[in-house]
Scaffold this motif. Structure first.
Motif, PDB file in Angstrom:
ATOM      1  N   LEU A  11      -8.604  44.886  91.429  1.00  0.00           N
ATOM      2  CA  LEU A  11      -9.029  46.274  91.307  1.00  0.00           C
ATOM      3  C   LEU A  11      -7.873  47.174  91.731  1.00  0.00           C
ATOM      4  N   LEU A  12      -7.523  48.125  90.871  1.00  0.00           N
ATOM      5  CA  LEU A  12      -6.486  49.106  91.183  1.00  0.00           C
ATOM      6  C   LEU A  12      -7.172  50.429  91.487  1.00  0.00           C
ATOM      7  N   LEU A  13      -6.916  50.979  92.671  1.00  0.00           N
ATOM      8  CA  LEU A  13      -7.529  52.233  93.102  1.00  0.00           C
ATOM      9  C   LEU A  13      -6.470  53.307  93.260  1.00  0.00           C
ATOM     10  N   VAL A  14      -6.810  54.513  92.817  1.00  0.00           N
ATOM     11  CA  VAL A  14      -6.001  55.689  93.117  1.00  0.00           C
ATOM     12  C   VAL A  14      -6.723  56.392  94.251  1.00  0.00           C
ATOM     13  N   CYS A  15      -6.048  56.570  95.383  1.00  0.00           N
ATOM     14  CA  CYS A  15      -6.678  57.105  96.595  1.00  0.00           C
ATOM     15  C   CYS A  15      -5.982  58.379  97.063  1.00  0.00           C
ATOM     16  N   HIS A  16      -6.768  59.264  97.655  1.00  0.00           N
ATOM     17  CA  HIS A  16      -6.237  60.434  98.355  1.00  0.00           C
ATOM     18  C   HIS A  16      -6.718  60.322  99.791  1.00  0.00           C
ATOM     19  N   GLU A  25     -14.047  56.445 106.145  1.00  0.00           N
ATOM     20  CA  GLU A  25     -15.160  56.375 105.186  1.00  0.00           C
ATOM     21  C   GLU A  25     -14.703  56.869 103.820  1.00  0.00           C
ATOM     22  N   PHE A  26     -15.462  56.467 102.791  1.00  0.00           N
ATOM     23  CA  PHE A  26     -15.255  57.005 101.453  1.00  0.00           C
ATOM     24  C   PHE A  26     -15.868  58.402 101.437  1.00  0.00           C
ATOM     25  N   ALA A  27     -15.210  59.341 100.728  1.00  0.00           N
ATOM     26  CA  ALA A  27     -15.672  60.731 100.745  1.00  0.00           C
ATOM     27  C   ALA A  27     -15.716  61.342  99.349  1.00  0.00           C
ATOM     28  N   GLY A  28     -16.110  60.560  98.346  1.00  0.00           N
ATOM     29  CA  GLY A  28     -16.232  61.086  96.990  1.00  0.00           C
ATOM     30  C   GLY A  28     -14.890  61.149  96.286  1.00  0.00           C
ATOM     31  N   LEU A  29     -14.802  62.052  95.310  1.00  0.00           N
ATOM     32  CA  LEU A  29     -13.584  62.172  94.513  1.00  0.00           C
ATOM     33  C   LEU A  29     -12.790  63.404  94.904  1.00  0.00           C
ATOM     34  N   HIS A  30     -11.484  63.297  94.757  1.00  0.00           N
ATOM     35  CA  HIS A  30     -10.560  64.408  94.964  1.00  0.00           C
ATOM     36  C   HIS A  30      -9.689  64.437  93.716  1.00  0.00           C
ATOM     37  N   GLY A  31     -10.060  65.250  92.725  1.00  0.00           N
ATOM     38  CA  GLY A  31      -9.372  65.227  91.433  1.00  0.00           C
ATOM     39  C   GLY A  31      -9.608  63.891  90.761  1.00  0.00           C
ATOM     40  N   ASP A  32      -8.535  63.191  90.401  1.00  0.00           N
ATOM     41  CA  ASP A  32      -8.664  61.882  89.751  1.00  0.00           C
ATOM     42  C   ASP A  32      -8.473  60.736  90.748  1.00  0.00           C
ATOM     43  N   LEU A  34      -9.909  58.702  94.512  1.00  0.00           N
ATOM     44  CA  LEU A  34     -10.977  58.466  95.473  1.00  0.00           C
ATOM     45  C   LEU A  34     -10.525  58.991  96.826  1.00  0.00           C
ATOM     46  N   LYS A  35     -11.292  59.921  97.393  1.00  0.00           N
ATOM     47  CA  LYS A  35     -10.935  60.465  98.706  1.00  0.00           C
ATOM     48  C   LYS A  35     -11.431  59.513  99.785  1.00  0.00           C
ATOM     49  N   ILE A  36     -10.527  59.173 100.684  1.00  0.00           N
ATOM     50  CA  ILE A  36     -10.865  58.283 101.790  1.00  0.00           C
ATOM     51  C   ILE A  36     -10.445  58.965 103.085  1.00  0.00           C
ATOM     52  N   ARG A  37     -11.409  59.156 103.963  1.00  0.00           N
ATOM     53  CA  ARG A  37     -11.100  59.683 105.287  1.00  0.00           C
ATOM     54  C   ARG A  37     -10.679  58.507 106.166  1.00  0.00           C
ATOM     55  N   PRO A  84     -11.774  41.429  94.547  1.00  0.00           N
ATOM     56  CA  PRO A  84     -12.744  41.902  95.537  1.00  0.00           C
ATOM     57  C   PRO A  84     -14.053  41.125  95.482  1.00  0.00           C
ATOM     58  N   ALA A  85     -14.579  40.782  96.654  1.00  0.00           N
ATOM     59  CA  ALA A  85     -15.839  40.047  96.754  1.00  0.00           C
ATOM     60  C   ALA A  85     -17.040  40.988  96.702  1.00  0.00           C
ATOM     61  N   LYS A  86     -16.839  42.243  97.127  1.00  0.00           N
ATOM     62  CA  LYS A  86     -17.892  43.256  97.115  1.00  0.00           C
ATOM     63  C   LYS A  86     -17.372  44.494  96.402  1.00  0.00           C
ATOM     64  N   LEU A  87     -18.288  45.259  95.801  1.00  0.00           N
ATOM     65  CA  LEU A  87     -17.928  46.515  95.148  1.00  0.00           C
ATOM     66  C   LEU A  87     -18.822  47.623  95.702  1.00  0.00           C
ATOM     67  N   PRO A  88     -18.366  48.315  96.745  1.00  0.00           N
ATOM     68  CA  PRO A  88     -19.186  49.377  97.332  1.00  0.00           C
ATOM     69  C   PRO A  88     -19.409  50.525  96.345  1.00  0.00           C
ATOM     70  N   ASP A  89     -20.665  50.924  96.168  1.00  0.00           N
ATOM     71  CA  ASP A  89     -21.022  51.987  95.230  1.00  0.00           C
ATOM     72  C   ASP A  89     -20.238  53.267  95.499  1.00  0.00           C
ATOM     73  N   GLU A  90     -20.070  53.621  96.776  1.00  0.00           N
ATOM     74  CA  GLU A  90     -19.402  54.880  97.099  1.00  0.00           C
ATOM     75  C   GLU A  90     -17.919  54.873  96.746  1.00  0.00           C
ATOM     76  N   ALA A  91     -17.342  53.703  96.508  1.00  0.00           N
ATOM     77  CA  ALA A  91     -15.936  53.624  96.122  1.00  0.00           C
ATOM     78  C   ALA A  91     -15.755  53.720  94.615  1.00  0.00           C
ATOM     79  N   LEU A  92     -16.758  53.356  93.858  1.00  0.00           N
ATOM     80  CA  LEU A  92     -16.649  53.325  92.420  1.00  0.00           C
ATOM     81  C   LEU A  92     -17.497  54.413  91.762  1.00  0.00           C
ATOM     82  N   VAL A  93     -17.634  55.556  92.433  1.00  0.00           N
ATOM     83  CA  VAL A  93     -18.411  56.672  91.912  1.00  0.00           C
ATOM     84  C   VAL A  93     -17.796  57.166  90.607  1.00  0.00           C
TER      85      VAL A  93
END
Length: 97
Positions: A11-16, A25-32, A34-37, A84-93
């Motif tokens: 899995l390739l993630l673009v993170c802010h 914690e995951f905090a939704g999207l920030h543009g394109d 995934l916002k991560i606090r 990845p063994a798990k796919l958290p819903d809040e990460a793949l919004v």
């Protein structure tokens, strides 16, 4: 463009990142991206270390299975998560709309 994509089972993630948060914690999207606090401060690689630890736990993999592909010294990062063994819903919004 989505904030995540699959590449040969990884899995390739673009993170802010938002460092110095009260908790990681995951905090939704920030543009394109995934916002991560992240609880750690952005000094001496502490935020990157906390990001790897947080993502490893969230996706059920070892820390060695997380690789920061780009953005090592930036808030905007690309991260590879090997099988990845798990796919958290809040990460793949999905983006609204």
């Amino acid at each position: 463009m989505s904030h995540f994509q699959w590449s040969d089972g990884d899995l390739l993630l673009v993170c802010h990142l938002q460092p110095n948060a009260s908790r990681s914690e995951f905090a939704g999207l920030h543009g394109d991206a995934l916002k991560i606090r992240i609880q750690a401060p952005p000094v001496e690689g502490k935020a990157n270390t906390e990001l790897v630890k947080f993502l490893a736990k969230a996706f059920g993999v070892g820390k060695r299975d997380i690789e920061i592909i780009s953005g090592e010294l930036n808030r905007h990062k690309r991260v590879r998560i090997a099988a990845p063994a798990k796919l958290p819903d809040e990460a793949l919004v999905s983006p609204a709309g």
